[in-house]
Design an enzyme around this catalytic site. Structure first.
Site, PDB file in Angstrom:
ATOM      1  N   THR A 175      17.770  72.078  12.858  1.00  0.00           N
ATOM      2  CA  THR A 175      16.809  72.555  11.853  1.00  0.00           C
ATOM      3  C   THR A 175      15.525  71.746  11.975  1.00  0.00           C
ATOM      4  O   THR A 175      15.295  71.090  13.010  1.00  0.00           O
ATOM      5  CB  THR A 175      17.418  72.478  10.434  1.00  0.00           C
ATOM      6  OG1 THR A 175      16.564  73.154   9.509  1.00  0.00           O
ATOM      7  CG2 THR A 175      17.616  71.035   9.977  1.00  0.00           C
ATOM      8  N   ASN A 176      14.646  71.791  10.973  1.00  0.00           N
ATOM      9  CA  ASN A 176      13.391  71.024  11.003  1.00  0.00           C
ATOM     10  C   ASN A 176      13.049  70.572   9.581  1.00  0.00           C
ATOM     11  O   ASN A 176      13.797  70.823   8.650  1.00  0.00           O
ATOM     12  CB  ASN A 176      12.270  71.864  11.629  1.00  0.00           C
ATOM     13  CG  ASN A 176      12.039  73.130  10.840  1.00  0.00           C
ATOM     14  OD1 ASN A 176      11.649  73.105   9.685  1.00  0.00           O
ATOM     15  ND2 ASN A 176      12.324  74.282  11.460  1.00  0.00           N
ATOM     16  N   ARG A 177      11.923  69.926   9.427  1.00  0.00           N
ATOM     17  CA  ARG A 177      11.575  69.265   8.156  1.00  0.00           C
ATOM     18  C   ARG A 177      10.901  70.172   7.124  1.00  0.00           C
ATOM     19  O   ARG A 177      10.390  69.682   6.122  1.00  0.00           O
ATOM     20  CB  ARG A 177      10.652  68.074   8.425  1.00  0.00           C
ATOM     21  CG  ARG A 177      11.313  66.954   9.181  1.00  0.00           C
ATOM     22  CD  ARG A 177      10.344  65.806   9.388  1.00  0.00           C
ATOM     23  NE  ARG A 177      10.944  64.757  10.196  1.00  0.00           N
ATOM     24  CZ  ARG A 177      11.790  63.838   9.732  1.00  0.00           C
ATOM     25  NH1 ARG A 177      12.119  63.841   8.460  1.00  0.00           N
ATOM     26  NH2 ARG A 177      12.296  62.936  10.541  1.00  0.00           N
ATOM     27  N   SER A 178      10.847  71.472   7.353  1.00  0.00           N
ATOM     28  CA  SER A 178      10.197  72.331   6.359  1.00  0.00           C
ATOM     29  C   SER A 178      10.963  72.287   5.031  1.00  0.00           C
ATOM     30  O   SER A 178      12.173  72.496   4.990  1.00  0.00           O
ATOM     31  CB  SER A 178      10.135  73.777   6.866  1.00  0.00           C
ATOM     32  OG  SER A 178       9.755  74.641   5.821  1.00  0.00           O
ATOM     33  N   ALA A 195       9.115  77.949   9.049  1.00  0.00           N
ATOM     34  CA  ALA A 195       9.207  77.139  10.266  1.00  0.00           C
ATOM     35  C   ALA A 195      10.495  77.570  10.983  1.00  0.00           C
ATOM     36  O   ALA A 195      11.555  76.970  10.815  1.00  0.00           O
ATOM     37  CB  ALA A 195       9.237  75.663   9.917  1.00  0.00           C
TER      38      ALA A 195
END
Ligand code: PMT
Length: 210
Positions: free
Chosen positions: A21-24, A88
């Site tokens: 995943t990512n930091r959004s 994102a």
């Protein structure tokens, strides 16, 4: 007007308990949904996992993966006047998801990744969307140049570009500073809360030239 807005990260499963995943945080997209609703528009928010409350009066479809977001957007475009893709979306996902939790038997583990579907890039060509199309561009350098390239390649009416290398703005922060990239000019929205930035983006979105 009817708005469709995507927000948040996606989660791409590796095994039953792990994912990429990512930091959004989803804040920017949820602020856009809240601002559009506040201005009296009909709003559908399609979001990856976040801890945020859905703004009152906003229709909501929760998704987890890029594939699910792709299908939800494709299936919900009927009657949409303005689409703002702020999510994102993971650009890559594991080629396969293990059925069982992967055991830590080896010192290294290689994951094979493949591209996820490009939702923004499919809007005109595959989905036949003819409404106003606004994409985001999360860049760390050459913001205007890369943003303008996205505007053209993805056939957008406007790109909202943010410099995600700057501390305190962009991913997982309460503030943002963006450049609105139009085919023939740019407009800078100075650093402010995501709610205030969102209100300005919605104002610009409603008066996009046809
Ligand atoms: O969620 P927050 O913590 O509030 O953070 C806000 C934000 C930084 C996530 C937001 O402002 C932002 O920049 N969103 C876009 C993030 C992104 O993935 O940018 P990109 O340059 O990689 O993608 C360009 C565009 O293509 C975006 O509109 C994205 O939604 C879209 N995309 C990307 C990949 C993909 N497979 N499909 C897509 O549609």
């Amino acid at each position: 007007m009817k708005f469709l807005i995507t927000a948040g990260p996606t989660r791409e499963p590796i095994d039953p308990v792990r994912y990429l995943t990512n930091r959004s945080s989803g804040r920017m997209g949820y602020a856009l949904a809240g601002a559009a609703r506040h201005d009296g528009h009909e709003v559908l928010l399609i979001s990856g996992p976040t801890t945020l409350d859905v703004p009152p009066g906003v229709d909501f479809i929760p998704v987890e993966t890029a594939q699910q977001m792709y299908e939800a957007v494709r299936d919900m475009l009927r009657g949409v006047d303005v689409a703002i893709l702020c999510a994102a979306v993971a650009d890559y996902r594991p080629v396969s998801c293990a059925d069982q939790k992967i055991k830590k038997n080896a010192d290294t583990l290689v994951l094979e990744l493949e591209r996820t579907p490009d939702i923004l890039g499919s809007m005109r060509s595959e989905f036949g969307f003819t409404g106003k199309l606004i994409g985001f561009a999360a860049e760390t350098q050459n913001i205007i140049e890369y943003g303008r390239d996205k505007l053209q390649r993805k056939q957008c009416d406007m790109i909202v570009a943010n410099d995600v290398s700057q501390p305190g703005i962009g991913f997982d922060s309460r503030e943002n500073a963006v450049v609105l990239i139009y085919p023939d000019h740019e407009e800078y929205l100075e650093r402010d809360t995501k709610e205030h930035i969102a209100m300005q983006i919605i104002e610009h979105a409603t008066i996009l030239p046809s």
